[in-house]
Design a protein around this motif. Structure first.
Motif, PDB file in Angstrom:
ATOM      1  N   MET A 199     -13.468 -14.588  45.574  1.00 17.62           N
ATOM      2  CA  MET A 199     -12.701 -13.457  45.062  1.00 17.62           C
ATOM      3  C   MET A 199     -11.846 -12.914  46.202  1.00 17.62           C
ATOM      4  SD  MET A 199     -14.001  -9.863  43.325  1.00 17.62           S
ATOM      5  CE  MET A 199     -15.071 -10.614  42.142  1.00 17.62           C
ATOM      6  N   GLY A 200     -10.547 -12.728  45.930  1.00 15.33           N
ATOM      7  CA  GLY A 200      -9.632 -12.233  46.946  1.00 15.33           C
ATOM      8  C   GLY A 200      -9.846 -10.762  47.247  1.00 15.33           C
ATOM      9  N   VAL A 201      -9.287 -10.339  48.357  1.00 13.73           N
ATOM     10  CA  VAL A 201      -9.423  -8.944  48.779  1.00 13.73           C
ATOM     11  C   VAL A 201      -8.805  -7.998  47.755  1.00 13.73           C
ATOM     12  CG1 VAL A 201      -8.763  -7.274  50.558  1.00 13.73           C
ATOM     13  CG2 VAL A 201      -9.524  -9.545  51.225  1.00 13.73           C
ATOM     14  N   GLY A 202      -7.642  -8.381  47.222  1.00 12.70           N
ATOM     15  CA  GLY A 202      -6.971  -7.530  46.228  1.00 12.70           C
ATOM     16  C   GLY A 202      -7.818  -7.321  44.987  1.00 12.70           C
ATOM     17  N   LYS A 203      -8.470  -8.383  44.531  1.00 11.54           N
ATOM     18  CA  LYS A 203      -9.329  -8.266  43.340  1.00 11.54           C
ATOM     19  C   LYS A 203     -10.550  -7.413  43.633  1.00 11.54           C
ATOM     20  CE  LYS A 203      -7.963 -12.250  40.726  1.00 11.54           C
ATOM     21  NZ  LYS A 203      -8.361 -13.005  39.578  1.00 11.54           N
ATOM     22  N   ARG A 204     -11.091  -7.549  44.843  1.00 12.14           N
ATOM     23  CA  ARG A 204     -12.254  -6.715  45.215  1.00 12.14           C
ATOM     24  C   ARG A 204     -11.873  -5.244  45.274  1.00 12.14           C
ATOM     25  NH1 ARG A 204     -14.400  -9.823  50.245  1.00 12.14           N
ATOM     26  NH2 ARG A 204     -14.374 -11.833  49.261  1.00 12.14           N
ATOM     27  N   VAL A 205     -10.721  -4.960  45.845  1.00  8.60           N
ATOM     28  CA  VAL A 205     -10.254  -3.569  45.943  1.00  8.60           C
ATOM     29  C   VAL A 205     -10.041  -3.001  44.546  1.00  8.60           C
ATOM     30  CG1 VAL A 205      -8.333  -2.104  46.675  1.00  8.60           C
ATOM     31  CG2 VAL A 205      -9.265  -3.801  48.244  1.00  8.60           C
ATOM     32  N   LYS A 206      -9.410  -3.782  43.686  1.00 10.34           N
ATOM     33  CA  LYS A 206      -9.183  -3.332  42.307  1.00 10.34           C
ATOM     34  C   LYS A 206     -10.507  -3.064  41.602  1.00 10.34           C
ATOM     35  CE  LYS A 206      -7.190  -4.705  37.909  1.00 10.34           C
ATOM     36  NZ  LYS A 206      -6.626  -5.784  37.131  1.00 10.34           N
ATOM     37  N   ARG A 207     -11.471  -3.961  41.790  1.00 11.06           N
ATOM     38  CA  ARG A 207     -12.777  -3.790  41.148  1.00 11.06           C
ATOM     39  C   ARG A 207     -13.479  -2.530  41.662  1.00 11.06           C
ATOM     40  NH1 ARG A 207     -17.699  -8.050  40.116  1.00 11.06           N
ATOM     41  NH2 ARG A 207     -18.865  -6.563  38.893  1.00 11.06           N
ATOM     42  N   VAL A 208     -13.441  -2.313  42.964  1.00 13.15           N
ATOM     43  CA  VAL A 208     -14.068  -1.118  43.543  1.00 13.15           C
ATOM     44  C   VAL A 208     -13.398   0.139  42.997  1.00 13.15           C
ATOM     45  CG1 VAL A 208     -14.371   0.196  45.688  1.00 13.15           C
ATOM     46  CG2 VAL A 208     -14.960  -2.230  45.614  1.00 13.15           C
ATOM     47  N   LEU A 209     -12.063   0.143  42.914  1.00 12.15           N
ATOM     48  CA  LEU A 209     -11.352   1.312  42.394  1.00 12.15           C
ATOM     49  C   LEU A 209     -11.718   1.577  40.927  1.00 12.15           C
ATOM     50  CD1 LEU A 209      -7.812   0.889  43.986  1.00 12.15           C
ATOM     51  CD2 LEU A 209      -9.576   2.557  44.574  1.00 12.15           C
ATOM     52  N   ILE A 210     -11.826   0.516  40.133  1.00 10.66           N
ATOM     53  CA  ILE A 210     -12.203   0.678  38.726  1.00 10.66           C
ATOM     54  C   ILE A 210     -13.619   1.229  38.616  1.00 10.66           C
ATOM     55  CG2 ILE A 210     -12.776  -0.607  36.619  1.00 10.66           C
ATOM     56  CD1 ILE A 210     -10.319  -2.364  37.210  1.00 10.66           C
ATOM     57  N   VAL A 211     -14.538   0.700  39.411  1.00  5.70           N
ATOM     58  CA  VAL A 211     -15.928   1.159  39.368  1.00  5.70           C
ATOM     59  C   VAL A 211     -16.024   2.615  39.822  1.00  5.70           C
ATOM     60  CG1 VAL A 211     -18.213   0.854  40.403  1.00  5.70           C
ATOM     61  CG2 VAL A 211     -16.948  -1.135  39.563  1.00  5.70           C
ATOM     62  N   VAL A 212     -15.313   2.969  40.882  1.00  4.04           N
ATOM     63  CA  VAL A 212     -15.347   4.356  41.376  1.00  4.04           C
ATOM     64  C   VAL A 212     -14.746   5.303  40.340  1.00  4.04           C
ATOM     65  CG1 VAL A 212     -14.407   5.931  43.119  1.00  4.04           C
ATOM     66  CG2 VAL A 212     -15.423   3.766  43.816  1.00  4.04           C
ATOM     67  N   ALA A 213     -13.593   4.951  39.782  1.00  8.47           N
ATOM     68  CA  ALA A 213     -12.963   5.808  38.771  1.00  8.47           C
ATOM     69  C   ALA A 213     -13.866   5.944  37.545  1.00  8.47           C
ATOM     70  CB  ALA A 213     -11.599   5.244  38.369  1.00  8.47           C
ATOM     71  N   GLY A 214     -14.452   4.840  37.098  1.00  8.90           N
ATOM     72  CA  GLY A 214     -15.355   4.887  35.950  1.00  8.90           C
ATOM     73  C   GLY A 214     -16.567   5.754  36.217  1.00  8.90           C
ATOM     74  N   ALA A 215     -17.133   5.614  37.415  1.00  2.00           N
ATOM     75  CA  ALA A 215     -18.316   6.414  37.766  1.00  2.00           C
ATOM     76  C   ALA A 215     -17.967   7.900  37.844  1.00  2.00           C
ATOM     77  CB  ALA A 215     -18.898   5.931  39.094  1.00  2.00           C
ATOM     78  N   VAL A 216     -16.808   8.218  38.425  1.00  2.00           N
ATOM     79  CA  VAL A 216     -16.393   9.629  38.519  1.00  2.00           C
ATOM     80  C   VAL A 216     -16.192  10.211  37.125  1.00  2.00           C
ATOM     81  CG1 VAL A 216     -14.503  11.152  39.233  1.00  2.00           C
ATOM     82  CG2 VAL A 216     -15.441   9.483  40.840  1.00  2.00           C
ATOM     83  N   LEU A 217     -15.483   9.476  36.261  1.00  2.29           N
ATOM     84  CA  LEU A 217     -15.277   9.961  34.888  1.00  2.29           C
ATOM     85  C   LEU A 217     -16.609  10.141  34.165  1.00  2.29           C
ATOM     86  CD1 LEU A 217     -12.181   7.865  33.786  1.00  2.29           C
ATOM     87  CD2 LEU A 217     -12.281  10.346  34.067  1.00  2.29           C
TER      88      LEU A 217
END
Length: 138
Positions: free
Chosen positions: A1-19
């Motif tokens: 998995m590329g760095v860009g995909k990992r960053v996107k996944r982390v951002l989605i998980v963080v945003a989902g968890a915050v919501l």
């Protein structure tokens, strides 16, 4: 998995968890708790498919709550008054320096809350009106 995909996944998980966390808090505080829980679940389910089974029950409850919020003129009036009170409080907190936590950071968050409340109220009203019109026609 590329760095860009990992960053996107982390951002989605963080945003989902915050919501999700904010939504759960708003279940006991005034605010659109179930809709935020639903938004958080939808984001998290995009990364964790095992969570998909929770989406439909929460969606059903969130839509029912949205419909209930505009089920009578009294509830609509109460919601409008609450939104106006939040708006007024935001202006007061932004301009009166002697209040605790005064300033535009507090004031703008109250004003934003009123805008969100009015947007959700309008969305709920249009949704219910559209459904009633479809039922009457069909």
């Amino acid at each position: 998995m590329g760095v860009g995909k990992r960053v996107k996944r982390v951002l989605i998980v963080v945003a989902g968890a915050v919501l999700l966390v904010v939504g759960v808090l708003l279940l006991v505080l005034p605010g659109p708790g179930l809709l935020l829980v639903l938004a958080g679940l939808l984001l998290l389910a995009s990364e964790f498919p095992a969570l998909e089974r929770y989406v439909d029950p929460v969606r059903d409850r969130a839509m029912k709550a949205a419909e209930d919020s505009v089920s009578s003129p009294l509830r609509i009036a109460g919601s409008v008054l609450a939104g106006l009170a939040l708006l007024a409080a935001g202006i007061v907190w932004g301009t009166v320096k002697s209040l605790p936590f005064s300033g535009w950071s507090t004031g703008s968050s109250l004003i934003l809350s009123s805008v969100i409340l009015f947007a959700l109220l309008g969305w709920s009203y249009r949704r219910v009106r559209t459904r009633r019109t479809a039922v009457q026609r069909g």
